[in-house]
Design an enzyme around this catalytic site. Structure first.
Site, short mmCIF file in Angstrom:
data_model
loop_
_atom_site.label_atom_id
_atom_site.label_comp_id
_atom_site.label_asym_id
_atom_site.label_seq_id
_atom_site.Cartn_x
_atom_site.Cartn_y
_atom_site.Cartn_z
N ARG A 1 10.71 -2.17 10.72
CA ARG A 1 9.70 -1.62 11.63
C ARG A 1 9.53 -2.52 12.84
NH1 ARG A 1 4.45 -0.07 8.10
NH2 ARG A 1 3.52 -1.08 9.90
N LYS B 1 0.83 -1.22 0.00
CA LYS B 1 0.00 0.00 0.00
C LYS B 1 0.86 1.27 0.00
CE LYS B 1 -2.53 -0.74 3.72
NZ LYS B 1 -2.07 -2.06 4.14
N ARG C 1 11.13 -7.04 4.96
CA ARG C 1 10.97 -5.64 4.55
C ARG C 1 11.92 -4.71 5.31
NH1 ARG C 1 5.03 -2.97 4.46
NH2 ARG C 1 5.04 -3.22 6.71
N ARG D 1 -9.80 1.93 8.84
CA ARG D 1 -9.37 0.56 9.09
C ARG D 1 -10.43 -0.25 9.82
NH1 ARG D 1 -3.53 1.05 8.74
NH2 ARG D 1 -2.46 -0.91 9.02
P1 AMP Z 1 0.54 0.88 8.68
O1 AMP Z 1 1.76 1.69 8.53
O2 AMP Z 1 -0.61 1.40 7.86
O3 AMP Z 1 0.79 -0.60 8.46
O4 AMP Z 1 0.07 1.04 10.22
C1 AMP Z 1 0.90 0.60 11.27
C2 AMP Z 1 0.10 0.52 12.55
O5 AMP Z 1 -0.41 1.82 12.89
C3 AMP Z 1 -1.12 -0.38 12.53
O6 AMP Z 1 -0.81 -1.75 12.75
C4 AMP Z 1 -1.96 0.22 13.66
O7 AMP Z 1 -1.44 -0.15 14.93
C5 AMP Z 1 -1.69 1.71 13.49
N1 AMP Z 1 -2.67 2.33 12.58
C6 AMP Z 1 -2.44 2.87 11.35
N2 AMP Z 1 -3.58 3.34 10.81
C7 AMP Z 1 -4.57 3.09 11.71
C8 AMP Z 1 -5.97 3.32 11.74
N3 AMP Z 1 -6.62 3.88 10.71
N4 AMP Z 1 -6.66 2.94 12.85
C9 AMP Z 1 -6.04 2.37 13.90
N5 AMP Z 1 -4.73 2.09 13.93
C10 AMP Z 1 -3.98 2.45 12.85
#
Ligand code: AMP
Length: 217
Positions: free
Chosen positions: A161, A13, A127, A88
Site C-alpha cells: 500500500r 483488523k 505487509r 476513527r
Molecule cells: P485503513 O485501510 O483502515 O488502514 O485506512 C487507510 C486510510 O484511509 C487511513 O489512514 C485514512 O487516511 C483513510 N481512512 C479510512 N477510514 C477512515 C475514517 N473512518 N476516517 C477518516 N479517514 C479514514
C-alpha cells in the site's frame, strides 16, 4: 450483530474482520477499502481522499461519514455489520450513534485489538496485499507467499500500500493515538468495549475474538 473493530494500523483488523464477518454472517465494511476502491475507479470521492491517505492523515469527516452511511444503508447491512476503520474519531462515533438511533438499533460490541507498537511497525513495513481481495494479506518474512509477488489464495498480484512506508506508518500511529484512541473511552462509557490481545496466529486471534464477542452477548 453490529460490531465496531478498533486497533492501531497493523493490528490485523482487515484480516480478522474478514473471518469474523464470515463466521457471524454479516458484511465487512471497511472505510479504507471503500476509499481504495474509489481511488482505483478514479471517482471524485477517491480524488478527495487520496492526498489525506498518502499523508497518513484522516480523510475529512464530511466525506467519510456520508460514504460510511451509504454503505450501511445497503440491503445486506440492514440486519448487522462489522465496521473496520470506522469510526476513527469521536465526531464520527457520535455521527454513527445518531444514525443508529434514527434506525432504532444499537451496537452490540466494540472489539479492541491490542498490539505492541514496535510490532505494528514491523508488521506494516513487510505487509503485502492482494489486488483482488484485501483480506488476502502476506508478510515478506512472517508469512511469505510461496511465489514472491503472487497471492497464494487466488493468484492475484501482491502490492505494498502507498501508505505503508515507515514514515507514513509513524504518522498513522500518531493519528491513531491522538484521534482514534479516544473513541475507546467513548465506547467504554457505553459499556461496549471488549479488548483482546492480537498477537499470535491469525486463527488464535479469531477464536479469542469470537469468544469475547459471544461472552459479551
Ligand atoms: P485503513 O485501510 O483502515 O488502514 O485506512 C487507510 C486510510 O484511509 C487511513 O489512514 C485514512 O487516511 C483513510 N481512512 C479510512 N477510514 C477512515 C475514517 N473512518 N476516517 C477518516 N479517514 C479514514
Amino acid at each position: 450483530m453490529r460490531i465496531v473493530l478498533v486497533g492501531p494500523p497493523g493490528a490485523g483488523k482487515g484480516t480478522q474482520a474478514a473471518y469474523l464477518a464470515k463466521n457471524l454472517a454479516i458484511p465487512h465494511i471497511s472505510t479504507g477499502d471503500l476509499f481504495r476502491a474509489n481511488i482505483s475507479q478514479g471517482t471524485d470521492l477517491g480524488k478527495k481522499a487520496k492526498a489525506f491517505m498518502d499523508a497518513g492523515e484522516l480523510v475529512p469527516d464530511e466525506v467519510t461519514i456520508g460514504m460510511a452511511r451509504d454503505r450501511m444503508n445497503q440491503p445486506d447491512a440492514i440486519g448487522g455489520f462489522l465496521l473496520d476503520g470506522f469510526p476513527r474519531n469521536v465526531s464520527q462515533a457520535e455521527a454513527l450513534d445518531e444514525a443508529l438511533k434514527e434506525d432504532g438499533v444499537t451496537l452490540d460490541a466494540v472489539l479492541d485489538l491490542e498490539v505492541p507498537e514496535e510490532e505494528v511497525v514491523k508488521r506494516i513495513a513487510g505487509r503485502r496485499i492482494c489486488r483482488n481481495d484485501s483480506s488476502h494479506v502476506f508478510h515478506v518474512s512472517y508469512s511469505a507467499p510461496k511465489q514472491e509477488g503472487v497471492c497464494d489464495v487466488c493468484g492475484g498480484e501482491l502490492y505494498q500500500r502507498d501508505d505503508d512506508s515507515e514514515a507514513t506508518v509513524r504518522k498513522r500511529l500518531e493519528v491513531y493515538h491522538t484521534q482514534t484512541e479516544p473513541i475507546i473511552d467513548y465506547y467504554k462509557a457505553q459499556d461496549l468495549v471488549v479488548t483482546i490481545p492480537a498477537l499470535g496466529k491469525v486463527e488464535e486471534v479469531t477464536e479469542r475474538a469470537m469468544a469475547a464477542l459471544q461472552g459479551g452477548e
